[in-house]
Design a protein around this motif. Sequence first.
Motif, PDB file in Angstrom:
ATOM      1  N   UNK A   8      44.141  37.298  28.333  1.00 28.89           N
ATOM      2  CA  UNK A   8      43.208  38.107  29.106  1.00 28.89           C
ATOM      3  C   UNK A   8      43.194  39.689  28.610  1.00 28.89           C
ATOM      4  N   UNK A   9      44.006  39.940  27.656  1.00 27.12           N
ATOM      5  CA  UNK A   9      43.901  41.414  27.405  1.00 27.12           C
ATOM      6  C   UNK A   9      42.638  41.744  26.678  1.00 27.12           C
ATOM      7  N   UNK A  10      42.468  43.143  26.420  1.00 26.42           N
ATOM      8  CA  UNK A  10      41.063  43.233  25.761  1.00 26.42           C
ATOM      9  C   UNK A  10      40.935  44.808  25.873  1.00 26.42           C
ATOM     10  N   UNK A  11      39.576  45.142  25.458  1.00 24.99           N
ATOM     11  CA  UNK A  11      39.340  46.886  25.489  1.00 24.99           C
ATOM     12  C   UNK A  11      38.587  46.850  26.671  1.00 24.99           C
ATOM     13  N   UNK A  12      38.798  47.881  27.367  1.00 24.93           N
ATOM     14  CA  UNK A  12      37.963  48.099  28.652  1.00 24.93           C
ATOM     15  C   UNK A  12      37.646  49.623  28.899  1.00 24.93           C
ATOM     16  N   UNK A  13      36.779  50.203  29.510  1.00 25.69           N
ATOM     17  CA  UNK A  13      36.608  51.502  29.669  1.00 25.69           C
ATOM     18  C   UNK A  13      37.428  51.751  30.752  1.00 25.69           C
ATOM     19  N   UNK A  14      37.757  53.203  30.967  1.00 26.62           N
ATOM     20  CA  UNK A  14      38.467  53.657  32.243  1.00 26.62           C
ATOM     21  C   UNK A  14      37.759  53.281  33.486  1.00 26.62           C
ATOM     22  N   UNK A  15      38.419  52.786  34.566  1.00 22.54           N
ATOM     23  CA  UNK A  15      38.109  52.333  35.761  1.00 22.54           C
ATOM     24  C   UNK A  15      37.525  50.927  35.829  1.00 22.54           C
ATOM     25  N   UNK A  17      38.505  46.605  34.755  1.00 25.85           N
ATOM     26  CA  UNK A  17      39.467  45.721  35.343  1.00 25.85           C
ATOM     27  C   UNK A  17      39.557  44.592  34.440  1.00 25.85           C
ATOM     28  N   UNK A  18      40.712  44.071  34.312  1.00 23.90           N
ATOM     29  CA  UNK A  18      40.972  42.865  33.666  1.00 23.90           C
ATOM     30  C   UNK A  18      41.972  41.846  34.296  1.00 23.90           C
ATOM     31  N   UNK A  19      42.038  40.686  34.024  1.00 23.55           N
ATOM     32  CA  UNK A  19      42.868  39.681  34.622  1.00 23.55           C
ATOM     33  C   UNK A  19      43.849  39.082  33.461  1.00 23.55           C
ATOM     34  N   UNK A  20      45.124  39.515  33.369  1.00 19.24           N
ATOM     35  CA  UNK A  20      45.716  38.925  32.539  1.00 19.24           C
ATOM     36  C   UNK A  20      46.674  37.497  33.071  1.00 19.24           C
ATOM     37  N   UNK A  21      46.775  36.676  32.513  1.00 19.42           N
ATOM     38  CA  UNK A  21      47.327  35.298  32.674  1.00 19.42           C
ATOM     39  C   UNK A  21      48.669  35.086  31.759  1.00 19.42           C
ATOM     40  N   UNK A  22      49.598  34.450  32.318  1.00 15.97           N
ATOM     41  CA  UNK A  22      50.686  34.124  31.878  1.00 15.97           C
ATOM     42  C   UNK A  22      51.340  32.500  32.095  1.00 15.97           C
ATOM     43  N   UNK A  23      50.979  31.561  31.181  1.00 13.74           N
ATOM     44  CA  UNK A  23      50.966  30.241  31.243  1.00 13.74           C
ATOM     45  C   UNK A  23      52.376  30.009  30.978  1.00 13.74           C
ATOM     46  N   UNK A  24      53.046  29.192  31.704  1.00 12.37           N
ATOM     47  CA  UNK A  24      54.310  28.615  31.217  1.00 12.37           C
ATOM     48  C   UNK A  24      54.590  27.142  30.868  1.00 12.37           C
ATOM     49  N   UNK A  25      55.392  26.795  29.931  1.00  9.56           N
ATOM     50  CA  UNK A  25      55.893  25.322  29.635  1.00  9.56           C
ATOM     51  C   UNK A  25      57.198  25.450  29.454  1.00  9.56           C
ATOM     52  N   UNK A  26      57.882  24.249  29.836  1.00  4.08           N
ATOM     53  CA  UNK A  26      59.405  24.040  29.743  1.00  4.08           C
ATOM     54  C   UNK A  26      60.145  24.681  31.131  1.00  4.08           C
ATOM     55  N   UNK A  63      51.434  51.943  39.340  1.00  7.72           N
ATOM     56  CA  UNK A  63      50.426  50.906  39.432  1.00  7.72           C
ATOM     57  C   UNK A  63      50.138  50.458  40.475  1.00  7.72           C
ATOM     58  N   UNK A  64      51.270  50.967  41.839  1.00  8.43           N
ATOM     59  CA  UNK A  64      50.840  50.557  43.136  1.00  8.43           C
ATOM     60  C   UNK A  64      49.485  50.701  43.625  1.00  8.43           C
ATOM     61  N   UNK A  65      48.814  49.848  44.404  1.00 16.04           N
ATOM     62  CA  UNK A  65      47.548  49.838  44.705  1.00 16.04           C
ATOM     63  C   UNK A  65      46.508  49.424  43.817  1.00 16.04           C
ATOM     64  N   UNK A  66      46.837  49.440  42.410  1.00 14.50           N
ATOM     65  CA  UNK A  66      45.870  49.065  41.467  1.00 14.50           C
ATOM     66  C   UNK A  66      46.036  47.641  40.784  1.00 14.50           C
ATOM     67  N   UNK A  67      47.211  47.260  40.611  1.00 13.18           N
ATOM     68  CA  UNK A  67      47.709  45.987  40.129  1.00 13.18           C
ATOM     69  C   UNK A  67      48.072  45.116  41.123  1.00 13.18           C
ATOM     70  N   UNK A  68      47.780  43.780  40.835  1.00 10.70           N
ATOM     71  CA  UNK A  68      48.470  42.820  41.528  1.00 10.70           C
ATOM     72  C   UNK A  68      49.107  41.682  40.956  1.00 10.70           C
ATOM     73  N   UNK A  69      50.153  41.206  41.346  1.00 11.12           N
ATOM     74  CA  UNK A  69      50.856  40.009  40.727  1.00 11.12           C
ATOM     75  C   UNK A  69      50.622  38.803  41.638  1.00 11.12           C
ATOM     76  N   UNK A  70      50.329  37.607  40.996  1.00 10.42           N
ATOM     77  CA  UNK A  70      50.189  36.591  41.774  1.00 10.42           C
ATOM     78  C   UNK A  70      50.297  35.145  40.998  1.00 10.42           C
ATOM     79  N   UNK A  71      50.478  34.002  41.464  1.00  8.04           N
ATOM     80  CA  UNK A  71      50.734  32.968  40.778  1.00  8.04           C
ATOM     81  C   UNK A  71      49.956  31.761  41.064  1.00  8.04           C
ATOM     82  N   UNK A  72      49.706  30.757  40.358  1.00  7.82           N
ATOM     83  CA  UNK A  72      49.133  29.435  40.904  1.00  7.82           C
ATOM     84  C   UNK A  72      50.036  28.430  40.178  1.00  7.82           C
ATOM     85  N   UNK A  73      50.799  27.712  41.312  1.00  8.07           N
ATOM     86  CA  UNK A  73      51.959  26.902  41.110  1.00  8.07           C
ATOM     87  C   UNK A  73      51.482  25.493  40.478  1.00  8.07           C
ATOM     88  N   UNK A  74      50.184  25.072  40.764  1.00 10.33           N
ATOM     89  CA  UNK A  74      49.653  24.036  40.177  1.00 10.33           C
ATOM     90  C   UNK A  74      49.382  24.296  38.735  1.00 10.33           C
TER      91      UNK A  74
END
Length: 123
Positions: A8-15, A17-26, A63-74
């Motif tokens: 989900x990373x990349x190049x973006x202009x100031x202001x 947004x991006x959505x980073x993902x972290x998929x787990x196995x094991x 990062x408070x107020x700008x970043x949000x961590x969340x999860x999808x257990x499924x």
Amino acid sequence: QVQLVESGGGLVQAGGSLRLSCAASGLTFSWYTVAWFRQAPGKEREFVASMRNSGSTYYADSVKGRFTISGDSAKNTVFLQVNSLKPEDTAVYYCATGSLLFPSTRASAYGYWGQGTQVTVSS
């Protein structure tokens, strides 16, 4: 074998947004504390956000107020929504997890790490 894969990373202009993902196995994310760290060139790895298995979340002041961590257990996936990006947010962002008894902002507290995803914010 535990594997964490960020995307989900990349190049973006100031202001922007991006959505980073972290998929787990094991392992099952919902049983552990999951965190995001970042490391800019020439700087130490720094804590960004974490989420405990209870659902409690913690954020670095920067990062408070700008970043949000969340999860999808499924999907066994954790996300980091990054908004209002600034050039100083430019870094490689890493996902990490571990069995923590208490919340921690120390990288050494986490036993499993992904390979990282680059976020570059242009001014």
